[in-house]
Design a protein around this motif. Structure first.
Motif, PDB file in Angstrom:
ATOM      1  N   ASP A  46      34.781 -26.874  52.512  1.00 60.80           N
ATOM      2  CA  ASP A  46      35.968 -26.619  53.338  1.00 60.80           C
ATOM      3  C   ASP A  46      35.746 -25.544  54.397  1.00 60.80           C
ATOM      4  OD1 ASP A  46      37.411 -28.506  51.837  1.00 60.80           O
ATOM      5  OD2 ASP A  46      37.857 -26.992  50.309  1.00 60.80           O
ATOM      6  N   LEU A  47      34.515 -25.136  54.603  1.00 62.21           N
ATOM      7  CA  LEU A  47      34.237 -24.050  55.540  1.00 62.21           C
ATOM      8  C   LEU A  47      33.882 -24.568  56.924  1.00 62.21           C
ATOM      9  CD1 LEU A  47      32.115 -21.614  53.360  1.00 62.21           C
ATOM     10  CD2 LEU A  47      34.526 -21.415  53.946  1.00 62.21           C
ATOM     11  N   LYS A  48      34.258 -23.823  57.935  1.00 63.66           N
ATOM     12  CA  LYS A  48      33.867 -24.134  59.300  1.00 63.66           C
ATOM     13  C   LYS A  48      32.435 -23.661  59.522  1.00 63.66           C
ATOM     14  CE  LYS A  48      35.122 -23.271  64.125  1.00 63.66           C
ATOM     15  NZ  LYS A  48      36.048 -22.548  65.047  1.00 63.66           N
ATOM     16  N   PRO A  49      31.563 -24.513  60.047  1.00 61.52           N
ATOM     17  CA  PRO A  49      30.164 -24.096  60.269  1.00 61.52           C
ATOM     18  C   PRO A  49      30.077 -22.912  61.226  1.00 61.52           C
ATOM     19  CG  PRO A  49      30.376 -26.473  60.418  1.00 61.52           C
ATOM     20  CD  PRO A  49      31.772 -25.928  60.378  1.00 61.52           C
ATOM     21  N   LEU A  50      29.128 -22.042  60.955  1.00 61.20           N
ATOM     22  CA  LEU A  50      28.922 -20.824  61.731  1.00 61.20           C
ATOM     23  C   LEU A  50      27.820 -21.050  62.762  1.00 61.20           C
ATOM     24  CD1 LEU A  50      30.034 -17.837  61.461  1.00 61.20           C
ATOM     25  CD2 LEU A  50      27.944 -17.363  60.171  1.00 61.20           C
ATOM     26  N   PRO A  51      28.060 -20.770  64.048  1.00 59.30           N
ATOM     27  CA  PRO A  51      26.985 -20.915  65.047  1.00 59.30           C
ATOM     28  C   PRO A  51      25.832 -19.957  64.751  1.00 59.30           C
ATOM     29  CG  PRO A  51      29.131 -20.750  66.106  1.00 59.30           C
ATOM     30  CD  PRO A  51      29.332 -20.373  64.667  1.00 59.30           C
ATOM     31  N   VAL A  52      24.623 -20.495  64.633  1.00 60.98           N
ATOM     32  CA  VAL A  52      23.462 -19.731  64.189  1.00 60.98           C
ATOM     33  C   VAL A  52      22.325 -19.829  65.208  1.00 60.98           C
ATOM     34  CG1 VAL A  52      21.615 -19.645  62.457  1.00 60.98           C
ATOM     35  CG2 VAL A  52      23.995 -19.954  61.732  1.00 60.98           C
ATOM     36  N   PHE A  53      21.705 -18.686  65.465  1.00 60.74           N
ATOM     37  CA  PHE A  53      20.482 -18.627  66.270  1.00 60.74           C
ATOM     38  C   PHE A  53      19.342 -18.196  65.366  1.00 60.74           C
ATOM     39  CE2 PHE A  53      17.940 -15.306  68.722  1.00 60.74           C
ATOM     40  CZ  PHE A  53      17.011 -16.209  69.218  1.00 60.74           C
ATOM     41  N   VAL A  54      18.272 -18.965  65.349  1.00 63.50           N
ATOM     42  CA  VAL A  54      17.076 -18.599  64.589  1.00 63.50           C
ATOM     43  C   VAL A  54      16.140 -17.819  65.493  1.00 63.50           C
ATOM     44  CG1 VAL A  54      14.990 -19.454  63.466  1.00 63.50           C
ATOM     45  CG2 VAL A  54      17.196 -20.546  62.995  1.00 63.50           C
ATOM     46  N   TYR A  55      15.792 -16.608  65.039  1.00 61.47           N
ATOM     47  CA  TYR A  55      14.794 -15.826  65.776  1.00 61.47           C
ATOM     48  C   TYR A  55      13.521 -15.788  64.957  1.00 61.47           C
ATOM     49  CZ  TYR A  55      12.458 -12.055  68.296  1.00 61.47           C
ATOM     50  OH  TYR A  55      11.542 -11.314  69.010  1.00 61.47           O
ATOM     51  N   ASP A  56      12.556 -16.541  65.422  1.00 61.80           N
ATOM     52  CA  ASP A  56      11.237 -16.555  64.803  1.00 61.80           C
ATOM     53  C   ASP A  56      10.388 -15.435  65.387  1.00 61.80           C
ATOM     54  OD1 ASP A  56       8.300 -17.289  64.929  1.00 61.80           O
ATOM     55  OD2 ASP A  56       8.958 -18.842  63.548  1.00 61.80           O
ATOM     56  N   SER A  57      10.298 -15.427  66.712  1.00 62.37           N
ATOM     57  CA  SER A  57       9.462 -14.433  67.398  1.00 62.37           C
ATOM     58  C   SER A  57       9.715 -14.583  68.892  1.00 62.37           C
ATOM     59  CB  SER A  57       7.974 -14.671  67.084  1.00 62.37           C
ATOM     60  OG  SER A  57       7.588 -15.997  67.428  1.00 62.37           O
ATOM     61  N   GLY A  58       9.011 -13.780  69.674  1.00 62.56           N
ATOM     62  CA  GLY A  58       9.083 -13.909  71.119  1.00 62.56           C
ATOM     63  C   GLY A  58       9.725 -12.724  71.802  1.00 62.56           C
ATOM     64  N   ASP A  59       9.302 -12.506  73.044  1.00 62.70           N
ATOM     65  CA  ASP A  59       9.835 -11.404  73.841  1.00 62.70           C
ATOM     66  C   ASP A  59      10.406 -11.928  75.156  1.00 62.70           C
ATOM     67  OD1 ASP A  59      10.486  -8.828  74.557  1.00 62.70           O
ATOM     68  OD2 ASP A  59       8.515  -8.391  75.402  1.00 62.70           O
ATOM     69  N   LYS A  60       9.555 -12.494  75.993  1.00 64.97           N
ATOM     70  CA  LYS A  60      10.042 -13.043  77.263  1.00 64.97           C
ATOM     71  C   LYS A  60      10.943 -14.249  77.045  1.00 64.97           C
ATOM     72  CE  LYS A  60       6.159 -11.422  80.081  1.00 64.97           C
ATOM     73  NZ  LYS A  60       5.053 -11.803  81.006  1.00 64.97           N
TER      74      LYS A  60
END
Length: 333
Positions: free
Chosen positions: A206-220
């Motif tokens: 019954d939960l609304k999905p949460l917008p998620v960003f995966v940060y693996d690595s990277g700078d630029k």
């Protein structure tokens, strides 16, 4: 991203430490009371096509080298420790339930072994986790090993075309079990994995999905999880929506401008390698361009070891673990 780029990203269709002690899919090999090697060879010959390579097995392989942690853990979960004559390349520690068995297997290289190091173990089978495990330029190509009389398997995360990555995981375990004559063990794991996934789904229904960003690595740019494979599937099953699900690959680069524009409410950090989680958090929290991102403003982070988010036996528990970080109120007993 040593194992996954560039070879893995080009080939892969991916989609994974508190694990629930009550889950039978997390029960140790010793607790199961099962022998570690295949006792019989009925059901052979067995023919399987794996990532374009068709192999017929007249009997289970007896001398196996594994390269990459998630395939090593598949072997250990299926009670095949005594079949292992060598292993290589961990991203982090093996699960505690496997520690004793893993310690009994010779580590032939910290990262990828040379062709000569592989041959020195006199294997009849090599099981690789990432496409880079069989890098032809390093002499470990599947064709070269075949010429040396060694059969091979590549984890299907690196070649699957299906849009149902959890089914791909089940099939990976099923085919490995079949190859080694331990079909019953594989099917028992699959049955429990399905039950564990269903139990997590009920908690989040019954939960609304949460917008998620995966940060693996990277700078630029931000190296992140795309819409293909088990990593994206894990986010969906844990009650999230991957903001880069439209990236038509398992991993890829995204601009920081798009991270800002898509307004993630939580950031999942992949934990592996020499850059620590705290260093990754600092990079994100101190970037002025990200200051207005909801996840940054609220310091809402989840952390997943790399071995949890690749195609291996950790995935069902990893779904629950990520769900507990994204939706703690819904998953707390």
């Amino acid at each position: 991203m040593s194992r996954r780029t560039p070879a893995l990203i080009a080939a892969a269709v991916l989609l994974p430490l508190a694990l629930t002690a009550c889950s039978s899919s997390e029960t140790s090999t010793e607790a199961k009371g099962k022998p570690e090697a295949a006792e019989k060879s009925d059901g052979f010959p067995y023919t399987v096509t794996n990532c374009g390579v068709t192999t017929t097995y007249k009997a289970p392989p007896k001398r196996v080298v594994t390269m990459n942690q998630h395939v090593t853990e598949i072997m250990l979960e299926l009670g095949l420790t005594k079949s292992l004559v060598g292993t290589a390349y961990l991203d982090d520690k093996v699960l505690p339930k496997y520690a004793k068995d893993y310690a009994s297997v010779p580590v032939i290289a910290k990262e990828y072994p040379s062709y000569e190091q592989v041959l020195a173990t006199n294997p009849d089978f090599v099981y690789g986790g990432y496409a880079s495990a069989f890098a032809a330029g390093d002499g470990r190509g599947r064709e070269a090993l075949k010429k040396a009389g060694i059969e091979t398997r590549l984890n299907t995360e690196s070649c699957a075309k299906a849009d149902t990555p959890m089914e791909t995981l089940y099939e990976e375990v099923r085919e490995v079990g079949r190859t080694f004559g331990v079909t019953d063990r594989a099917e028992a794991w699959i049955k429990q994995a399905k039950a564990d996934n269903e139990a997590t789904a009920k908690k989040l229904a019954d939960l609304k999905p949460l917008p998620v960003f995966v940060y693996d690595s990277g700078d630029k740019t931000a190296f992140t999880a795309g819409g293909k494979g088990i990593g994206n599937e894990l986010i969906k099953r844990a009650g999230g929506t991957n903001i880069f699900a439209d990236l038509d690959k398992s991993f890829g680069d995204a601009s920081w401008e798009n991270v800002v524009a898509r307004k993630p409410e939580a950031i999942v950090i992949y934990d592996y390698g020499s850059t620590t989680v705290e260093q990754k958090k600092k990079r994100l929290l101190t970037d002025p361009a990200l200051a207005d991102v909801p996840a940054i403003k609220n310091k809402r982070f989840a952390v997943m070891p790399l071995s949890d988010v690749v195609l291996g036996v950790r995935v069902p528990a990893a779904v629950e673990k990520l769900a507990a970080q994204l939706h703690p109120a819904a998953t707390t007993p």
